[in-house]
Design a protein around this motif. Structure first.
Motif, short mmCIF file in Angstrom:
data_model
loop_
_atom_site.label_atom_id
_atom_site.label_comp_id
_atom_site.label_asym_id
_atom_site.label_seq_id
_atom_site.Cartn_x
_atom_site.Cartn_y
_atom_site.Cartn_z
N GLY A 200 0.81 -1.21 0.00
CA GLY A 200 0.00 0.00 0.00
C GLY A 200 0.85 1.26 0.00
N LYS A 201 1.91 1.28 0.80
CA LYS A 201 2.78 2.44 0.88
C LYS A 201 3.48 2.74 -0.45
N LEU A 202 3.89 1.67 -1.14
CA LEU A 202 4.69 1.84 -2.36
C LEU A 202 3.85 1.72 -3.63
N SER A 203 2.55 1.48 -3.48
CA SER A 203 1.65 1.29 -4.64
C SER A 203 2.09 0.10 -5.49
N TYR A 204 2.55 -0.95 -4.82
CA TYR A 204 2.89 -2.21 -5.47
C TYR A 204 1.81 -3.23 -5.15
N SER A 205 1.81 -4.32 -5.90
CA SER A 205 0.99 -5.46 -5.50
C SER A 205 1.73 -6.24 -4.42
N GLU A 206 1.00 -7.03 -3.62
CA GLU A 206 1.67 -7.85 -2.61
C GLU A 206 2.62 -8.84 -3.27
N ARG A 207 2.24 -9.34 -4.44
CA ARG A 207 3.11 -10.29 -5.15
C ARG A 207 4.45 -9.62 -5.51
N THR A 208 4.38 -8.35 -5.93
CA THR A 208 5.61 -7.64 -6.26
C THR A 208 6.52 -7.51 -5.04
N VAL A 209 5.93 -7.16 -3.89
CA VAL A 209 6.72 -7.03 -2.67
C VAL A 209 7.38 -8.36 -2.32
N LYS A 210 6.60 -9.44 -2.41
CA LYS A 210 7.15 -10.76 -2.11
C LYS A 210 8.28 -11.12 -3.08
#
Length: 238
Positions: A200-210
């Motif tokens: 949410g903070k970086l406007s990424y998807s959770e999959r991208t963060v993972k």
């Protein structure tokens, strides 16, 4: 020697993980995990081991095992850390392929980084080792998240900062070569945010963060999120 202080505990996961678990049906674990987490308990005496086993046995998301191995969370109980305990931690994580949770009564400042670099992502003070606290740490470790008491996290950051300042300007120092978005993700991990909050903070998807976390931990041969944060702090990225 740092004795466990009588203060609250924080983790490098979301604050909701520290709340009392909601009711869940058979096979449905805290935090949305739909499988049972295999856990092996090791303690210096049978009373301590049986106490931990008794607390964990009541939780359906925990699958107690006699021995640790790949995919297992090893819960290691110690009064204090010595060379033998560090050797066991290294064997459990590096040779047996398990994740590790350390339940400890006291720990020296000089031992903190050793513990993290052994691959331990979760530490629980013995006086705080309630059933819920143990399950919280086990689930965090099974996900590869960090879960450290607030005072130890602060001391770890301070220690790594000291190491980094001492190495500053030293010729030939290796560079991690972290990408900007890897640094952004690690900085938020260090602030205690979980995957959804980071997304949410970086406007990424959770999959991208993972994927970012998986990519950097694999590339740099890091054990878990706590190890990744310690590494980035040491090199001055965050």
């Amino acid at each position: 020697m740092l004795n466990s202080p009588r203060n609250t505990t924080t983790s490098m996961t979301s604050t909701t993980s520290a709340a009392a678990p909601a009711a869940h049906g058979p096979g449905k674990a805290v935090g949305g995990i739909d499988r049972r987490v295999p856990v092996a308990v090791s303690a210096p005496d049978p009373i301590s081991r049986e106490g931990a086993v008794s607390q964990l046995r009541r939780h359906p998301e925990i699958d107690l095992r006699e021995e640790s191995g790949p995919g297992t969370v090893a819960l290691l109980i110690e009064d204090a850390l010595d060379d033998a305990a560090l050797t066991r931690l290294r064997r459990i994580v590096r040779s047996e392929g398990a994740r590790a949770v350390l339940v400890i009564g006291a720990i020296r400042e000089s031992e903190l980084l050793d513990v993290v670099e052994c691959g331990v992502g979760a530490i629980v003070w013995r006086h705080e080792a309630t059933a819920h606290r143990l399950v919280q740490a086990v689930l965090a470790s099974s996900r590869g998240d960090g879960d450290l008491p607030a005072d130890l996290l602060g001391r770890l950051i301070s220690q790594v900062g000291t190491l980094h300042r001492g190495a500053a300007g030293r010729p030939g120092a290796p560079s991690l070569g972290l990408a900007p978005r890897e640094v952004d993700v690690l900085r938020l991990v260090a602030e205690g945010l979980d995957t959804g909050e980071i997304a949410g903070k970086l406007s990424y998807s959770e999959r991208t963060v993972k994927n970012v976390m998986h990519g950097l931990t694999t590339r740099l041969h890091l054990r878990n999120r706590a190890h990744a944060v310690a590494y980035a702090l040491r090199e001055g990225y965050i």
